[in-house]
Every structure is written in C-alpha cells, then in structure tokens.
Design an enzyme around this catalytic site. Structure first.
Site, PDB file in Angstrom:
ATOM      1  N   LYS A   1       0.800  -1.228   0.000  1.00 61.12           N
ATOM      2  CA  LYS A   1       0.000   0.000   0.000  1.00 61.12           C
ATOM      3  C   LYS A   1       0.836   1.283   0.000  1.00 61.12           C
ATOM      4  O   LYS A   1       0.379   2.324  -0.456  1.00 61.12           O
ATOM      5  CB  LYS A   1      -0.957   0.020   1.199  1.00 61.12           C
ATOM      6  CG  LYS A   1      -2.078  -1.000   1.092  1.00 61.12           C
ATOM      7  CD  LYS A   1      -3.051  -0.854   2.247  1.00 61.12           C
ATOM      8  CE  LYS A   1      -4.142  -1.898   2.157  1.00 61.12           C
ATOM      9  NZ  LYS A   1      -5.200  -1.713   3.164  1.00 61.12           N
TER      10      LYS A   1
ATOM     11  N   ASP B   1     -10.097   2.807   2.555  1.00 61.10           N
ATOM     12  CA  ASP B   1     -10.248   2.046   3.805  1.00 61.10           C
ATOM     13  C   ASP B   1     -11.001   2.837   4.873  1.00 61.10           C
ATOM     14  O   ASP B   1     -11.946   2.339   5.489  1.00 61.10           O
ATOM     15  CB  ASP B   1      -8.877   1.637   4.356  1.00 61.10           C
ATOM     16  CG  ASP B   1      -8.241   0.506   3.564  1.00 61.10           C
ATOM     17  OD1 ASP B   1      -8.975  -0.326   3.011  1.00 61.10           O
ATOM     18  OD2 ASP B   1      -6.993   0.456   3.507  1.00 61.10           O
TER      19      ASP B   1
END
Ligand code: ATR
Length: 299
Positions: free
Chosen positions: A73, A109
C-alpha cells in the site's frame, strides 16, 4: 455466480503478497454480475520486487485499475501519476484508477469504515469523541478519514506510545481536529489516561490484530467496563466476526459494529471509483458475510 469473459471484458483486481486468502474477487464479481456489466476482478500475487512492474502493467494491459493490499500500500505510491488528498494524508493507497493513461491513487479504507458505521451502525463521527485502539495502517486510515469527516476529537491508544503520538500529531497538524495519544496498557487501571479516554469515548474503534483468528481466544484488548453504556464499540477484525471485545462490549450494554462492513464498503467505494456507478453495496456485504460464514463452518 458465473463470470463470462469476452474480448471486451474490463479487468480489475487486487495485488498483494500473499493474496490467496482474499475475499474480494467473489465480492466484486457478484457486484459486477448484479450491475449487469462486463467486468471481472482477479487476484494478482505480486512480490515486492515487482510492484513497479505491476503498476506499469495497468496501462500496458489496459486494466481499469486494481486494489492494493498488504504489503504494497505504501510502495505503490511512487509509481502513480497522482494521489488523492485523503490517500496522501493516510500515506497509503489501496485503490488505483486508470484514467486515459494516468494512474490515480486513492485510499478507501477509512471511508469504507465510515460507510459501515453509518449504514450498519446508524452513527456518524461528526462531532464525536473517537477513541482508536492501535496506530498501524488501518488506524491511520480511520483516523484521517474520521478527522476529514468532522470528528470532534480523536484519541489514539497504542502499545507503542510513540506511534500513537506521531499519528495524533500528524492528524492534528493536517486537519486541525484535536488529537491526543495514550499508551494502550491492558490493565486500564483507574485514573490512567487510557481509563479516562475509555470513559469519555462516544465511539471506540479497535484496529489492532488482537482477537484475530487463529489467536481469537484472548481477553478483550481493553476493559470495557470503563466505557459509557452509550459508547458505540467497533472492531475491524472480521475473522472471527464476533471478537472477544465485541462480546464483552455487548455484555456491558454497548451497541457494536463488527469488521466485515469496512471490508465490504472499502470495496464498494473502489468499485464506484472504477465504474462511476453506485455499488450494490448491500449485496457485496451479504456476499462477504456468506463467505465468512462458510469459512468459519469449514474450520
Ligand atoms: P494494520 O495495517 O492491520 O493496521 P500494522 O500496521 O502492522 O497493521 O499495525 C498493527 C497494530 O496492531 C499496531 O498498532 C500494533 O501495535 P504496536 O505499534 O505497538 O506494534 C498493534 N498490535 C499488534 N499486536 C498487538 C498486541 N498483542 N497488543 C497490542 N497491540 C498490538
């Protein structure tokens, strides 16, 4: 559910290492099927040394983009053309969108968690006193998105105090939302800063791996009896769906939110970024719940 692939099928997916455990392909493919669009979502096992090559393959192969999971990420960011403000603040990207040769990074997220909080929990962080347990990647995403969504105050509690302190400072500096750090010490003794933070919290979000399968048979990470009964308790762990923290919080009289919603809704928001359509997010959530139940039954 069956996926039929033609020469016109649009391809998206997820890169990670490992990626074999991912529940995203069936969840997204069920959504594409429901939307009636010719898209497919596939897993790509990408080792760290190939992250740059994998990103360059998006325009090369004509993919619409992909999700990015552990451990890529952060590494993926240097290979992108543009990074959305929220992802910049979080310092990580979980969704790449390909727009006519340009690659744009987003992080869904934190917003996935906020959508779960709203849809499943009927709550918002606006003006709320939010206590986040943990200071890792997931905590950072939730803290940043909660601050951008107007949380009244954040408290970050972490075993390693310096990480909580760094995150609290960053959020406060970048968003102006008051943010404090406390040490996450399991004893939660009366008069400690953690006990005080527990007593003041409107919303508690557990983001550490404590309580996660296969080490799920552990005491709750904090003493829930220090919470107000009106406090809303969330655990982002979804294997098992009901962690020891969630069980203890229910026993204390608190309303609770389990972790699968964040996973479903971060995917739904990614799908919306790729397709420009409203995601069938209740279907995505239900697909995930069914998959988790099947997994649990097989253990
Ligand atoms: P993620 O991306 O899932 O958030 P991470 O970035 O590795 O994962 O962060 C893990 C978080 O869980 C950290 O806050 C970590 O605390 P430390 O910073 O002190 O390591 C927390 N964590 C993991 N195991 C823990 C444990 N046994 N007790 C308390 N906190 C724990």
């Amino acid at each position: 559910m069956s996926v039929s692939i033609s020469g016109k099928t649009t391809v998206v997916g997820v890169i990670g290492d490992p990626v074999s455990h991912t529940l995203s392909p069936p969840m997204h493919n069920a959504a594409f099927s429901q939307l009636g669009i010719d898209w497919v979502y596939v897993p790509f096992h990408v080792r760290p040394e190939f992250v740059g090559a994998a990103v360059r393959s998006i325009p090369a192969l004509g993919l619409k983009g992909f999700n990015v999971t552990v451990p890529h990420k952060v590494a993926v960011m240097e290979h992108l053309d543009e990074i959305d403000r929220e992802a910049q603040l979080i310092g990580a990207v979980n969704t790449v969108v390909h727009e006519r040769g340009r690659l744009i990074g987003y992080n869904t997220d934190g917003r996935g968690f906020l959508r779960s909080l709203q849809r499943q929990g009927g709550r918002t962080v606006a003006g709320a006193n939010v206590l986040i347990l943990g200071a890792g990647g997931a905590a950072k995403a939730i803290a940043c998105s909660a601050a951008l969504a107007g949380a009244g105050r954040l408290v970050i509690a972490n075993r390693t105090f310096d990480k909580a302190n760094d995150l609290a400072h960053m959020v406060n500096e970048q968003t102006g939302v008051p943010a404090d750090a406390v040490e996450l010490d399991g004893s939660c003794r009366v008069g400690s800063r953690l006990a005080e933070a527990l007593g003041e919290a409107d919303i508690v979000v557990q983001t550490t791996s404590v309580g996660m399968y296969p080490r799920h048979d552990v005491p709750p990470i904090v003493d829930v009896t220090r919470l107000k009964r009106e406090a809303f308790v969330c655990d982002i762990v979804y294997r098992p769906r009901e962690t020891s923290l969630i069980r203890a919080a229910k026993t204390h009289g608190c309303d609770v939110l389990t972790g699968e919603g964040m996973l479903a809704y971060q995917g739904a928001i990614a799908l919306e970024l790729w397709t420009g359509l409203d995601a069938p997010d209740e279907l995505m959530l239900q697909t995930l719940i069914n998959l988790l139940a099947a997994e649990a039954a097989a253990v």
